[in-house]
Structures are given as C-alpha cells and as structure tokens.
Write an enzyme that holds these catalytic residues in place. Structure first.
Site, PDB file in Angstrom:
ATOM      1  N   ASN A   1       1.211  15.508 -15.922  1.00  0.00           N
ATOM      2  CA  ASN A   1       2.409  14.849 -16.444  1.00  0.00           C
ATOM      3  C   ASN A   1       2.519  15.131 -17.947  1.00  0.00           C
ATOM      4  O   ASN A   1       1.672  15.810 -18.520  1.00  0.00           O
ATOM      5  CB  ASN A   1       2.384  13.346 -16.138  1.00  0.00           C
ATOM      6  CG  ASN A   1       1.206  12.673 -16.793  1.00  0.00           C
ATOM      7  OD1 ASN A   1       1.122  12.591 -18.015  1.00  0.00           O
ATOM      8  ND2 ASN A   1       0.255  12.208 -15.973  1.00  0.00           N
TER       9      ASN A   1
ATOM     10  N   ILE B   1      -7.554   2.602 -11.762  1.00  0.00           N
ATOM     11  CA  ILE B   1      -8.647   2.245 -12.689  1.00  0.00           C
ATOM     12  C   ILE B   1      -8.399   0.875 -13.311  1.00  0.00           C
ATOM     13  O   ILE B   1      -9.274   0.002 -13.347  1.00  0.00           O
ATOM     14  CB  ILE B   1      -8.767   3.316 -13.805  1.00  0.00           C
ATOM     15  CG1 ILE B   1      -8.932   4.703 -13.178  1.00  0.00           C
ATOM     16  CG2 ILE B   1      -9.917   2.996 -14.745  1.00  0.00           C
ATOM     17  CD1 ILE B   1      -8.762   5.862 -14.154  1.00  0.00           C
TER      18      ILE B   1
ATOM     19  N   PRO C   1      -7.899   6.169  -7.207  1.00  0.00           N
ATOM     20  CA  PRO C   1      -8.206   4.757  -7.459  1.00  0.00           C
ATOM     21  C   PRO C   1      -7.361   4.256  -8.628  1.00  0.00           C
ATOM     22  O   PRO C   1      -7.066   5.029  -9.552  1.00  0.00           O
ATOM     23  CB  PRO C   1      -9.693   4.766  -7.829  1.00  0.00           C
ATOM     24  CG  PRO C   1     -10.019   6.172  -8.190  1.00  0.00           C
ATOM     25  CD  PRO C   1      -9.044   7.055  -7.477  1.00  0.00           C
TER      26      PRO C   1
END
Ligand code: PMT
Length: 402
Positions: free
Chosen positions: A210, A307, A305
């Site tokens: 990104n 975080i 996940p």
C-alpha cells in the site's frame, strides 16, 4: 515560568546558511521570557554579524575561546554554569561530529561539554549529508547521551536539493522546547510504534502493498522520544532515516511485524499502531517468478492476524492507540473500530487521492470512549506533537493518575 521552560538560555549558532533564521529564533526566545545569550562559531559569524544577535538579545555575543577579556575569569565555565538550557541552532554536520566526539577546540564545543543543563540541537544541512551514515551515527550518539534532536524539516534546500535537512522554523523550535520542558508523563515509558506499509509476497519479485510512506509513524516515534520515552519503532519498508534515539526494527510482512511487536511487548506502556498492515496476504508465495501464460490470474488471499486487536486483548496490556485510514464514513467507521478492537484511543484520517498517505501533512480525528478532538491539517511532525498532547490526558486517566 517562560514559554520554553528556560530562564537563562544559551543559544549556540554554527556556520550554516540557516544561521539567518536564528536571528528570528533569538527574537522569539527573548519574547518567550528567557534571558538569551548567544555564542557563535567563527563560521557562523561569516553568515550573520554578531552585532545582529547582540541587538536582538540585548547581550554581548561571544565567538572565541581565547578571549582575553572574558577568559581571565574562566568565562566559558561561568557561561556554562549560567545556562539552564542550551540550544544549538543551526547545528551543522561538523558541529554534530565534534560534539559527538567530545572535541573542545572552540568556545561553543567547549561550552557543550561544560554545560550540565539540558541540551537541544536543531540540525541543518544538505539532504545527502543528513542521510550519510556518519551523521546518523553521530546523532544516535548524541541522542543516547540525552541531547534532544529537533528536526530537521523536509523540503526545498538552499542548494536546490529537496528532502530532509532544513532547519525547523524558529516558531516550531520554540514550541518544541516548550513541550520538552514538561516531558513528565511519557518520560521513561516504553512505547512501541509501528509505521509504514507491509509487503506481502506473491512471488520473488512481486508483492501486495500500500501507499504508506511511514512519515506519520516516524513523526510519532520522534515526538515520544522528545518527551523522554524509550521508543521501539517496528517499521515496514520505507525510505526514511531513523529518528535519533529510537530503536528501529525493520520488517517486511504483517507476520514479521506481528512477531517483532510481540517480541517487544514486555514492559510496554503504550502501543501506537500507525502501520498500514495488509489485512490479507497471498495464500501462497510462489518460489519462482510467475510467468505471463494464462489469460487470467486469480490470487487466493488469507487473513493476516490483527496485531492491534491482539495487543488490545492482552491481560494487563499497554495503552493502545490505533489509527484508522478511511475513504468514507470516517466517524462511524472509526467509532466501530474503536469498539470492535477495544482500543483506548484511535486517530482516524480520511485517505484517498490526495490525503493521508505519503504527504508531509495530515489531519486526524482523535476519538476515545466518551470523547473526541479534531486536529486540523498540519505538518505530520506538528500533528504528532498535538496527538501526544491529547494522548497525555487519556493516558493519565487510564493509568489512574487523573
Ligand atoms: O505512512 P504515511 O504515508 O505517513 O501515512 C499515514 C497513514 C495514513 C498510513 C496513517 O495515518 C494511518 O492511518 N495508519 C493506519 C492505516 C490502517 O491500516 O488503517 P486500518 O483502518 O486498515 O487499520 C486500523 C488499525 O489496525 C491500524 O492502527 C492498523 O495499524 C491496525 N492493524 C490493521 C490490520 C492488521 N492486520 N493489524 C493491525 O494492527
């Protein structure tokens, strides 16, 4: 109390083109209520006449170590004792090197060694000099010895280059000295900051990523260090130099960022999650470069996940500051993220064509359970400082010291 916290401020001016800005700086420091005495290096006196500083501060300016009139009574030691704050602005690469190595071959470097008051330095130099490993190492040495490094700013330089290296604007330096003088809350706290993007490999040469540049997260890390915090910065791939005094861990993927964050969670008081972590990664990363054969390529993606949510769920975990990058419904989406991830605070920014990512400036809507504050568009460094001002109150409430 003066605006900068200093009654007796020793301003050191070294020989760079931005020495001309230090005249305005001296004026603002006097206006802030401080008694200001100026010491110039010989090179600085080639850029600005000492008489100019004398006129602005109302005090004689000193330039030489071997000054028979003043040194009869060990004047440099007396001056070092007089100061309750020392500021070197501009601080050239040469001065930083001499200070880092403890040289005392002119009045200003001798004063730096003799002065036991807090010292700040506002570096100013060409962008390539700023990025040189020698300069960065000298800055780290000075920061590790307690010197507060203010800036530099980024932008067009006198030599025509563009990038970090310009001295901060005088008003910003005065404001930063002010925030340093009340560095109570975050001093000694351990802060883990994430910054930049993550890159999720598709094959050995391609990735899903990104547009995050890391600027916001790095500015935040720098602001925490300025206030005396111990800062660990877990950064995705960015082209930024490490703010002095910060311990940086480089990662590439969300899984690596997850590991680096949890490896450093012990004793952490505040977790600031500014990284733009990829929500998904390719199901498999091909061992060899994918060939352009098929008409259509379908990438299977699996969830990374979260975080921040995992840190927020820790029993007796740190204070959590999340960020939210939104292209629509900023307030609703931000409030939903605050609740869903059970965060203490969240800074939401609109992102899109010309907002949030990559730019030097940004705006944030800061929310917490029961309150919010809008921080208007400003340089990310200033914004980070404003964010800490808001965070301070919530952190105190969270820690039960309200
Ligand atoms: O880096 P710059 O160019 O300066 O730009 C700054 C910024 C726009 C990247 C920054 O201000 C910002 O908004 N960062 C968060 C971007 C983001 O990923 O937002 P999100 O809404 O997708 O995620 C919400 C929060 O969860 C974030 O704190 C994020 O770090 C965290 N998260 C997200 C996914 C994930 N798997 N793990 C996480 O920890």
């Amino acid at each position: 109390m003066t605006q900068t916290g200093a009654q007796n401020l020793l301003l050191g001016v070294t020989g760079g083109i931005s020495a001309y800005k230090s005249v305005e700086l001296a004026r603002l420091l006097v206006a802030s209520g401080a008694e200001v005495r100026v010491v110039m290096t010989e090179a600085a006196a080639r850029f600005v006449a000492p008489l100019t500083f004398q006129a602005v501060t109302g005090n004689p300016v000193r330039c030489h170590l071997f000054d028979e009139e003043h040194e009869a009574a060990m004047g440099h030691i007396e001056l070092a004792r007089w100061a309750d704050q020392m500021l070197i602005a501009p601080a050239t690469a040469n001065f930083l090197a001499r200070a880092a190595h403890g040289l005392a071959d002119d009045l200003l470097s001798a004063l730096y060694l003799a002065c036991s008051a807090p010292v700040s330095m506002a570096p100013a130099m060409n962008v390539h000099m700023w990025r040189h490993a020698a300069v960065q190492q000298n800055l780290s040495v000075l920061a590790s010895r307690g010197v507060s490094i203010l800036g530099p700013a980024s932008g067009e330089q006198a030599c025509g280059d563009v990038g970090p290296g310009r001295m901060l604007e005088p008003a910003d330096i005065v404001a930063m000295l002010g925030s340093l003088s009340h560095r109570g809350v975050f001093a000694g706290k351990k802060v883990v900051v994430t910054a930049g993007p993550t890159q999720e490999a598709i094959d050995p040469v391609r990735f899903v990523g990104n547009r995050s540049s890391g600027k916001m997260g790095f500015a935040l890390a720098e602001a925490f260090v300025r206030q005396g915090a111990e800062v660990v910065l877990v950064s995705g791939p960015v082209a930024l130099s490490t703010p002095p005094g910060v311990r940086r861990i480089n990662v590439q993927t969300a899984l690596q960022m997850h590991k680096a964050v949890f490896d450093n969670m012990e004793r952490t008081d505040i977790f600031a999650s500014c990284a733009a972590v990829a929500d998904y990664r390719p199901e498999r990363s091909e061992k060899q470069k994918i060939k352009k054969a098929a008409e259509k390529l379908v990438l299977g993606m699996v969830k990374n996940p979260d975080i921040l949510a995992e840190v927020a769920a820790l029993k007796d975990g740190p204070f959590t500051l999340g960020f939210a990058a939104e292209t629509e419904n900023l307030v609703e989406n931000a409030r939903a993220k605050l609740r869903a991830k059970k965060l203490d605070m969240l800074a939401a920014n609109p992102v899109g064509d010309d907002l949030g990512f990559e730019r030097d400036d940004n705006a944030l809507l800061v929310i917490w359970p029961g309150g919010e504050k809008q921080l208007p568009v400003q340089d990310k460094r200033k914004l980070a400082q404003s964010l800490l001002d808001v965070l301070e109150q919530q952190y105190l409430t969270h820690a039960g010291h309200s």
